[in-house]
Write a protein that holds these residues in place. Structure first.
Motif, PDB file in Angstrom:
ATOM      1  N   ARG A   7      -8.340  -8.380   7.361  1.00  9.41           N
ATOM      2  CA  ARG A   7      -8.058  -7.049   7.495  1.00  9.41           C
ATOM      3  C   ARG A   7      -8.958  -6.035   6.887  1.00  9.41           C
ATOM      4  O   ARG A   7      -8.694  -4.842   6.761  1.00  9.41           O
ATOM      5  N   THR A  34      -7.180  -8.736   2.336  1.00  4.32           N
ATOM      6  CA  THR A  34      -6.762  -7.568   2.197  1.00  4.32           C
ATOM      7  C   THR A  34      -7.187  -6.633   1.310  1.00  4.32           C
ATOM      8  O   THR A  34      -8.398  -7.009   0.729  1.00  4.32           O
ATOM      9  N   ASN A  35      -6.737  -5.659   1.056  1.00  3.98           N
ATOM     10  CA  ASN A  35      -7.238  -4.555  -0.035  1.00  3.98           C
ATOM     11  C   ASN A  35      -6.438  -4.569  -0.991  1.00  3.98           C
ATOM     12  O   ASN A  35      -4.997  -4.943  -1.119  1.00  3.98           O
ATOM     13  N   ASP A  37      -4.382  -2.069  -2.428  1.00  2.00           N
ATOM     14  CA  ASP A  37      -3.179  -1.147  -2.061  1.00  2.00           C
ATOM     15  C   ASP A  37      -2.150  -1.987  -1.269  1.00  2.00           C
ATOM     16  O   ASP A  37      -1.076  -2.337  -1.680  1.00  2.00           O
ATOM     17  N   GLU A  38      -2.541  -2.833  -0.408  1.00  2.00           N
ATOM     18  CA  GLU A  38      -1.621  -3.748   0.406  1.00  2.00           C
ATOM     19  C   GLU A  38      -1.216  -5.028  -0.567  1.00  2.00           C
ATOM     20  O   GLU A  38      -0.082  -5.364  -0.557  1.00  2.00           O
ATOM     21  N   GLU A  41       1.499  -3.733  -2.774  1.00  2.00           N
ATOM     22  CA  GLU A  41       2.709  -3.557  -2.390  1.00  2.00           C
ATOM     23  C   GLU A  41       3.501  -4.840  -2.213  1.00  2.00           C
ATOM     24  O   GLU A  41       4.774  -5.090  -2.534  1.00  2.00           O
ATOM     25  N   SER A  75      -7.303 -10.270  -2.344  1.00  2.00           N
ATOM     26  CA  SER A  75      -7.902  -9.086  -2.451  1.00  2.00           C
ATOM     27  C   SER A  75      -9.430  -8.810  -2.413  1.00  2.00           C
ATOM     28  O   SER A  75      -9.891  -9.355  -3.404  1.00  2.00           O
TER      29      SER A  75
END
Length: 139
Positions: A7, A34-35, A37-38, A41, A75
């Protein structure tokens, strides 16, 4: 086989990850990059920890034939940060986190075991000629 869901823009050495995986399991794995932020969460929802983290593992609850082992989420921002902090490549850092997550999928849990997770990580780090930073920072 590793089912990659990238992503972010991170170049992954899938060949190396496949080699490591095949030495430990014949099950498929979903790998999500992903990053912060994700992953924050996900960490909040599934672990009740409202902060970003480097890697999360989600083993499938049922061990059935032809079912994947589970999912590993990494991440990219942690990879970049820790590679710089420990002065090694982003590929090495990513591989270290992948190994850590894979061992969780295989049932290792450094939070409750008697060092088995760390010992297996150390064995794999030596086998694949990776930097010892994961061992150092988790000791």
């Amino acid at each position: 086989m590793i089912d990659l869901d990238n992503r972010v823009e991170f170049e992954v050495d899938l060949k190396k990850l496949e080699k490591i995986t095949s030495n430990l399991t014949n099950k498929d794995i979903e790998l999500i990059i992903t990053n912060n932020d994700e992953i924050q969460e996900m960490n909040k929802e599934y672990r009740q920890k409202d902060m970003p983290t480097d890697v999360l593992s989600f083993p499938l609850e049922f061990n059935m034939p032809d079912m994947p082992l589970g999912s590993i989420v990494i991440s990219n921002e942690f990879v970049q940060e820790k590679a710089k902090e420990y002065n090694h490549s982003t590929q090495d850092e990513f591989t270290l986190l992948f190994i850590h997550g894979l061992l969780h999928l295989l049932g290792y849990d450094h939070e409750v075991d008697n060092g088995e997770h760390r010992l297996k990580e150390e064995e794999l780090i030596k086998k694949y000629n990776l930097p010892n930073s994961l061992i150092v920072r988790n000791s």
